[in-house]
Write a protein that holds these residues in place. Structure first.
Motif, PDB file in Angstrom:
ATOM      1  N   ILE A  77       0.825  -1.213   0.000  1.00 54.46           N
ATOM      2  CA  ILE A  77       0.000   0.000   0.000  1.00 54.46           C
ATOM      3  C   ILE A  77       0.858   1.261   0.000  1.00 54.46           C
ATOM      4  CG2 ILE A  77      -1.758   1.287   1.275  1.00 54.46           C
ATOM      5  CD1 ILE A  77      -2.793  -1.359   2.375  1.00 54.46           C
ATOM      6  N   ALA A  78       1.774   1.376   0.976  1.00 55.42           N
ATOM      7  CA  ALA A  78       2.639   2.567   1.043  1.00 55.42           C
ATOM      8  C   ALA A  78       3.759   2.521   0.019  1.00 55.42           C
ATOM      9  CB  ALA A  78       3.213   2.716   2.444  1.00 55.42           C
ATOM     10  N   ASN A  79       4.061   1.327  -0.476  1.00 49.50           N
ATOM     11  CA  ASN A  79       5.096   1.143  -1.504  1.00 49.50           C
ATOM     12  C   ASN A  79       6.457   1.684  -1.064  1.00 49.50           C
ATOM     13  OD1 ASN A  79       5.934   0.148  -4.001  1.00 49.50           O
ATOM     14  ND2 ASN A  79       5.600   2.117  -5.032  1.00 49.50           N
ATOM     15  N   LEU A  80       6.819   1.401   0.182  1.00 48.92           N
ATOM     16  CA  LEU A  80       8.130   1.816   0.681  1.00 48.92           C
ATOM     17  C   LEU A  80       9.217   0.928   0.087  1.00 48.92           C
ATOM     18  CD1 LEU A  80       7.466   2.479   4.483  1.00 48.92           C
ATOM     19  CD2 LEU A  80       7.548   4.126   2.611  1.00 48.92           C
ATOM     20  N   SER A  81      10.362   1.514  -0.148  1.00 51.63           N
ATOM     21  CA  SER A  81      11.482   0.781  -0.736  1.00 51.63           C
ATOM     22  C   SER A  81      12.094  -0.191   0.266  1.00 51.63           C
ATOM     23  CB  SER A  81      12.552   1.761  -1.211  1.00 51.63           C
ATOM     24  OG  SER A  81      13.719   1.081  -1.605  1.00 51.63           O
ATOM     25  N   THR A  82      12.600  -1.292  -0.250  1.00 51.27           N
ATOM     26  CA  THR A  82      13.352  -2.247   0.566  1.00 51.27           C
ATOM     27  C   THR A  82      14.773  -2.412   0.032  1.00 51.27           C
ATOM     28  OG1 THR A  82      12.506  -4.105  -0.743  1.00 51.27           O
ATOM     29  CG2 THR A  82      11.279  -3.516   1.246  1.00 51.27           C
ATOM     30  N   ASP A  83      15.263  -1.413  -0.674  1.00 53.11           N
ATOM     31  CA  ASP A  83      16.621  -1.434  -1.250  1.00 53.11           C
ATOM     32  C   ASP A  83      16.825  -2.607  -2.207  1.00 53.11           C
ATOM     33  OD1 ASP A  83      17.916   0.833  -0.552  1.00 53.11           O
ATOM     34  OD2 ASP A  83      18.964   0.023   1.186  1.00 53.11           O
ATOM     35  N   GLY A  84      15.770  -2.978  -2.909  1.00 53.44           N
ATOM     36  CA  GLY A  84      15.878  -4.057  -3.878  1.00 53.44           C
ATOM     37  C   GLY A  84      15.867  -5.451  -3.284  1.00 53.44           C
ATOM     38  N   TYR A 212       9.169   3.637  14.599  1.00 54.02           N
ATOM     39  CA  TYR A 212       9.132   4.419  13.366  1.00 54.02           C
ATOM     40  C   TYR A 212      10.327   5.362  13.263  1.00 54.02           C
ATOM     41  CZ  TYR A 212       4.382   2.655  12.960  1.00 54.02           C
ATOM     42  OH  TYR A 212       3.288   1.829  12.871  1.00 54.02           O
ATOM     43  N   ALA A 213      10.989   5.609  14.391  1.00 53.77           N
ATOM     44  CA  ALA A 213      12.225   6.401  14.376  1.00 53.77           C
ATOM     45  C   ALA A 213      13.449   5.510  14.237  1.00 53.77           C
ATOM     46  CB  ALA A 213      12.323   7.241  15.646  1.00 53.77           C
ATOM     47  N   THR A 214      13.227   4.227  13.984  1.00 56.84           N
ATOM     48  CA  THR A 214      14.289   3.245  13.786  1.00 56.84           C
ATOM     49  C   THR A 214      14.054   2.571  12.447  1.00 56.84           C
ATOM     50  OG1 THR A 214      14.266   2.835  16.177  1.00 56.84           O
ATOM     51  CG2 THR A 214      15.459   1.255  14.827  1.00 56.84           C
ATOM     52  N   PRO A 215      15.088   2.365  11.647  1.00 56.38           N
ATOM     53  CA  PRO A 215      14.889   1.767  10.310  1.00 56.38           C
ATOM     54  C   PRO A 215      14.518   0.290  10.350  1.00 56.38           C
ATOM     55  CG  PRO A 215      17.222   2.096  10.744  1.00 56.38           C
ATOM     56  CD  PRO A 215      16.491   2.745  11.876  1.00 56.38           C
ATOM     57  N   VAL A 216      13.321   0.030  10.886  1.00 55.13           N
ATOM     58  CA  VAL A 216      12.811  -1.339  10.927  1.00 55.13           C
ATOM     59  C   VAL A 216      11.985  -1.645   9.692  1.00 55.13           C
ATOM     60  CG1 VAL A 216      11.304  -2.937  12.183  1.00 55.13           C
ATOM     61  CG2 VAL A 216      12.821  -1.402  13.442  1.00 55.13           C
ATOM     62  N   LEU A 223      16.326   7.537   3.068  1.00 49.73           N
ATOM     63  CA  LEU A 223      15.884   8.734   3.764  1.00 49.73           C
ATOM     64  C   LEU A 223      16.579   9.979   3.203  1.00 49.73           C
ATOM     65  CD1 LEU A 223      15.841   7.629   7.517  1.00 49.73           C
ATOM     66  CD2 LEU A 223      13.874   7.957   6.013  1.00 49.73           C
ATOM     67  N   PRO A 224      15.888  11.116   3.160  1.00 49.71           N
ATOM     68  CA  PRO A 224      16.558  12.372   2.805  1.00 49.71           C
ATOM     69  C   PRO A 224      17.663  12.687   3.809  1.00 49.71           C
ATOM     70  CG  PRO A 224      14.169  12.609   2.718  1.00 49.71           C
ATOM     71  CD  PRO A 224      14.446  11.277   3.341  1.00 49.71           C
TER      72      PRO A 224
END
Length: 287
Positions: A77-84, A212-216, A223-224
């Protein structure tokens, strides 16, 4: 002439004396009570699932359901990247190591309130209780880590997307950092919750926000730059990223970031020790 009926010196097996220093951990006493620690570990492990239908299978169900939820919500749904990387090992890696921190911190934060009846009846080194929580959750992590290794091995054999490296040997170090960090924070909150019960509920909410403040659920590399510095200020970020980088081959790894996490962990553990030692002297008056 010496008195014929002079009293003999009594030999005591346990001498309880007031502490002279807030930094006195009495690790010798903790070591002598190591059997008690293992009894607490066994109690925590059994009591959690004693009257459940599936029992220890919940150790596997919880990370699987959480990972599937993340795959649907954040991956589809959010289509967040998983670095491939494939979504299943990516999210499961973050969930596995994060669960160890979250469950340990939450359980340790209420150690005085949850065990007030025991503390008020018999003496034993109070530090044995939070240490038993760290160890019992380490057993839980071991089971969930085995699940992760199974998924990891499947993708390693069937696909060419994972690239593990030598940094997998840092896994024990990462676990120690996670355990000590959760122990230090837990001791701080356990001292505060003796007076302010609301903090226990606030902490449960805060742990969710901290995730959410940790790259889980997202990779740090996506991230920018202005947000990356903020996320890296969280000592958990480099630990999670190193764990993912070691097993999956994609992520952010830096000895500097890891050293920063170690320093912050040491500071928090120091503060937690001081506060825990101070509160344990009089917590029965406020609980």
């Amino acid at each position: 002439m010496p008195a014929e009926n002079s009293p003999q010196e009594e030999s005591w097996t346990e001498v309880i004396e007031p502490r002279t220093s807030l930094l006195d951990l009495r690790l010798g006493d903790v070591w002598r009570y190591r059997d008690l620690i293992m009894l607490f570990v066994r109690r925590d492990f059994i009591s959690t699932y004693k009257q459940t239908v599936l029992g220890p299978i919940w150790f596997f169900i919880q990370p699987i359901l959480t990972t599937i939820t993340y795959m649907v919500v954040f991956g589809k749904i959010a289509n967040l990247s998983t670095d491939g990387l494939p979504q299943l090992p990516f999210y499961l890696a973050g969930v596995t190591i994060w669960n160890y921190f979250a469950t340990t911190l939450t359980a340790t934060s209420t150690v005085f309130i949850s065990n007030a009846a025991i503390f008020g009846k018999v003496y034993f080194p109070r530090l044995t209780m939070p240490l038993s929580i760290v160890i019992s959750n380490l057993v839980r992590f071991g089971i969930q880590f085995g699940l992760f290794l199974g998924v990891w091995a499947y993708y390693l054999v069937t696909q060419n997307t994972l690239h593990p490296n030598i940094y997998m040997l840092l896994t024990p170090v990462l676990l120690v950092l996670m355990g000590l960090l959760s122990l230090g924070l837990g001791m701080i909150f356990s001292a505060l919750t003796t007076k302010y019960r609301d903090l226990a509920m606030l902490l449960a909410f805060g742990v969710q926000l901290l995730m959410y403040a940790t790259p889980v659920i997202y990779p740090l590399s996506r991230l920018p730059l202005k947000y990356k510095a903020i996320i890296l200020a969280n000592p958990l970020s480099s630990i999670v990223e190193t764990f993912r980088y070691a097993f999956l081959g994609t992520g952010t790894f830096s000895w500097l970031y890891l050293a920063y996490s170690a320093v912050v962990t040491a500071i928090i553990l120091f503060a937690g020790t001081v506060i825990f030692n101070r509160v344990e002297k009089s917590f029965t008056d406020t609980v």
